[in-house]
Structure formats: C-alpha cells, structure tokens
Design a protein around this motif. Sequence first.
Motif, PDB file in Angstrom:
ATOM      1  N   UNK A 183      24.874  18.056  53.381  1.00  0.00           N
ATOM      2  CA  UNK A 183      23.598  17.414  53.690  1.00  0.00           C
ATOM      3  C   UNK A 183      22.470  18.444  53.760  1.00  0.00           C
ATOM      4  N   UNK A 184      22.742  19.604  54.337  1.00  0.00           N
ATOM      5  CA  UNK A 184      21.727  20.650  54.423  1.00  0.00           C
ATOM      6  C   UNK A 184      21.380  21.194  53.036  1.00  0.00           C
ATOM      7  N   UNK A 185      22.375  21.334  52.183  1.00  0.00           N
ATOM      8  CA  UNK A 185      22.127  21.794  50.812  1.00  0.00           C
ATOM      9  C   UNK A 185      21.301  20.757  50.063  1.00  0.00           C
ATOM     10  N   UNK A 186      21.642  19.486  50.224  1.00  0.00           N
ATOM     11  CA  UNK A 186      20.882  18.426  49.577  1.00  0.00           C
ATOM     12  C   UNK A 186      19.422  18.444  50.029  1.00  0.00           C
ATOM     13  N   UNK A 187      19.181  18.612  51.318  1.00  0.00           N
ATOM     14  CA  UNK A 187      17.806  18.658  51.813  1.00  0.00           C
ATOM     15  C   UNK A 187      17.083  19.872  51.245  1.00  0.00           C
ATOM     16  N   UNK A 188      17.751  21.001  51.135  1.00  0.00           N
ATOM     17  CA  UNK A 188      17.130  22.187  50.542  1.00  0.00           C
ATOM     18  C   UNK A 188      16.703  21.929  49.106  1.00  0.00           C
ATOM     19  N   UNK A 189      17.566  21.278  48.354  1.00  0.00           N
ATOM     20  CA  UNK A 189      17.234  20.966  46.960  1.00  0.00           C
ATOM     21  C   UNK A 189      16.071  19.989  46.874  1.00  0.00           C
ATOM     22  N   UNK A 190      16.067  18.998  47.763  1.00  0.00           N
ATOM     23  CA  UNK A 190      14.956  18.043  47.779  1.00  0.00           C
ATOM     24  C   UNK A 190      13.642  18.731  48.112  1.00  0.00           C
ATOM     25  N   UNK A 191      13.680  19.645  49.079  1.00  0.00           N
ATOM     26  CA  UNK A 191      12.445  20.325  49.473  1.00  0.00           C
ATOM     27  C   UNK A 191      11.963  21.303  48.408  1.00  0.00           C
ATOM     28  N   UNK A 192      12.875  21.912  47.679  1.00  0.00           N
ATOM     29  CA  UNK A 192      12.461  22.768  46.556  1.00  0.00           C
ATOM     30  C   UNK A 192      11.781  21.937  45.471  1.00  0.00           C
ATOM     31  N   UNK A 193      12.351  20.770  45.184  1.00  0.00           N
ATOM     32  CA  UNK A 193      11.729  19.876  44.200  1.00  0.00           C
ATOM     33  C   UNK A 193      10.368  19.406  44.704  1.00  0.00           C
ATOM     34  N   UNK A 194      10.282  19.109  45.994  1.00  0.00           N
ATOM     35  CA  UNK A 194       9.015  18.685  46.587  1.00  0.00           C
ATOM     36  C   UNK A 194       7.975  19.794  46.483  1.00  0.00           C
ATOM     37  N   UNK A 195       8.388  21.006  46.742  1.00  0.00           N
ATOM     38  CA  UNK A 195       7.471  22.148  46.679  1.00  0.00           C
ATOM     39  C   UNK A 195       6.891  22.287  45.270  1.00  0.00           C
ATOM     40  N   UNK A 196       7.732  22.159  44.256  1.00  0.00           N
ATOM     41  CA  UNK A 196       7.254  22.263  42.868  1.00  0.00           C
ATOM     42  C   UNK A 196       6.279  21.142  42.536  1.00  0.00           C
ATOM     43  N   UNK A 197       6.621  19.919  42.952  1.00  0.00           N
ATOM     44  CA  UNK A 197       5.753  18.788  42.649  1.00  0.00           C
ATOM     45  C   UNK A 197       4.423  18.879  43.392  1.00  0.00           C
ATOM     46  N   UNK A 198       4.475  19.310  44.636  1.00  0.00           N
ATOM     47  CA  UNK A 198       3.236  19.473  45.402  1.00  0.00           C
ATOM     48  C   UNK A 198       2.334  20.524  44.754  1.00  0.00           C
ATOM     49  N   UNK A 199       2.922  21.611  44.295  1.00  0.00           N
ATOM     50  CA  UNK A 199       2.151  22.667  43.647  1.00  0.00           C
ATOM     51  C   UNK A 199       1.512  22.157  42.353  1.00  0.00           C
ATOM     52  N   UNK A 200       2.150  21.159  41.739  1.00  0.00           N
ATOM     53  CA  UNK A 200       1.604  20.581  40.508  1.00  0.00           C
ATOM     54  C   UNK A 200       0.540  19.526  40.801  1.00  0.00           C
ATOM     55  N   UNK A 201       0.282  19.264  42.077  1.00  0.00           N
ATOM     56  CA  UNK A 201      -0.780  18.344  42.444  1.00  0.00           C
ATOM     57  C   UNK A 201      -0.360  16.901  42.665  1.00  0.00           C
ATOM     58  N   UNK A 202       0.932  16.637  42.711  1.00  0.00           N
ATOM     59  CA  UNK A 202       1.405  15.269  42.945  1.00  0.00           C
ATOM     60  C   UNK A 202       1.146  14.907  44.409  1.00  0.00           C
ATOM     61  N   UNK A 203       0.732  13.684  44.649  1.00  0.00           N
ATOM     62  CA  UNK A 203       0.430  13.219  46.005  1.00  0.00           C
ATOM     63  C   UNK A 203       1.695  13.231  46.866  1.00  0.00           C
ATOM     64  N   UNK A 204       1.573  13.649  48.133  1.00  0.00           N
ATOM     65  CA  UNK A 204       2.751  13.720  49.012  1.00  0.00           C
ATOM     66  C   UNK A 204       3.562  12.430  49.086  1.00  0.00           C
ATOM     67  N   UNK A 205       2.928  11.279  49.116  1.00  0.00           N
ATOM     68  CA  UNK A 205       3.680  10.017  49.176  1.00  0.00           C
ATOM     69  C   UNK A 205       4.536   9.838  47.921  1.00  0.00           C
ATOM     70  N   UNK A 206       3.994  10.211  46.766  1.00  0.00           N
ATOM     71  CA  UNK A 206       4.751  10.125  45.517  1.00  0.00           C
ATOM     72  C   UNK A 206       5.890  11.138  45.505  1.00  0.00           C
ATOM     73  N   UNK A 207       5.634  12.320  46.030  1.00  0.00           N
ATOM     74  CA  UNK A 207       6.662  13.362  46.107  1.00  0.00           C
ATOM     75  C   UNK A 207       7.817  12.887  46.980  1.00  0.00           C
ATOM     76  N   UNK A 208       7.496  12.292  48.106  1.00  0.00           N
ATOM     77  CA  UNK A 208       8.541  11.803  49.013  1.00  0.00           C
ATOM     78  C   UNK A 208       9.450  10.815  48.287  1.00  0.00           C
ATOM     79  N   UNK A 209       8.850   9.869  47.601  1.00  0.00           N
ATOM     80  CA  UNK A 209       9.638   8.866  46.882  1.00  0.00           C
ATOM     81  C   UNK A 209      10.455   9.497  45.752  1.00  0.00           C
ATOM     82  N   UNK A 210       9.854  10.416  45.030  1.00  0.00           N
ATOM     83  CA  UNK A 210      10.524  11.029  43.877  1.00  0.00           C
ATOM     84  C   UNK A 210      11.675  11.939  44.271  1.00  0.00           C
ATOM     85  N   UNK A 211      11.620  12.495  45.471  1.00  0.00           N
ATOM     86  CA  UNK A 211      12.657  13.437  45.890  1.00  0.00           C
ATOM     87  C   UNK A 211      13.717  12.805  46.785  1.00  0.00           C
TER      88      UNK A 211
END
Length: 88
Positions: free
Chosen positions: A30-58
Amino acid sequence: LTLEELAAVAGLSPFHFLRRFREVQGATPQQVLMSLRLLAAQRQLAAGVAPAEVAAATGLADQAHLTRAFAARYGVTPARYQRQVGAR
C-alpha cells in the motif's frame, strides 16, 4: 489488486507475503502504491493539470485526499507545488 491476489501470485499466505514484501522493499504494498500515485501526481501537477483532475487520474479519492497525502510526502500542497515549479 488485493493483498490476497498478490500473495496468491507469489504462492504465499497474505501475512507471509506482507512480511516478506516489507523486508525486501522497506515498505508495504500500500505504501509503494501511494508513492507511485504521488509521483504520477507530481508529474501531472508540474504539467499544469488541475489538482482535482490529478486526484481522479491517479486513483485518489478526491482533491482533499491528494492534498493531505501530497503535503505529508512533499511538505507543500499541490497548489503551492504548482506555483513553485511554474506549472503552465
């Protein structure tokens, strides 16, 4: 995937699989999965995707879940991170 499914693939009981996984990886599945989700979120946020969309996508429950997990991991909220990296 559930813990039971992962354990079955490895041919172990769920409890033995969890112990071995943690010994080898230094974290639970579960901790590894959360790490992977947060890494994906970090990339998407840096690309300018809205946080609500990032949450759903990850795979996070909602924007509040993203904010709590992101701030706990990186020490800043998703919105502040976007400002810091100059997300478009």
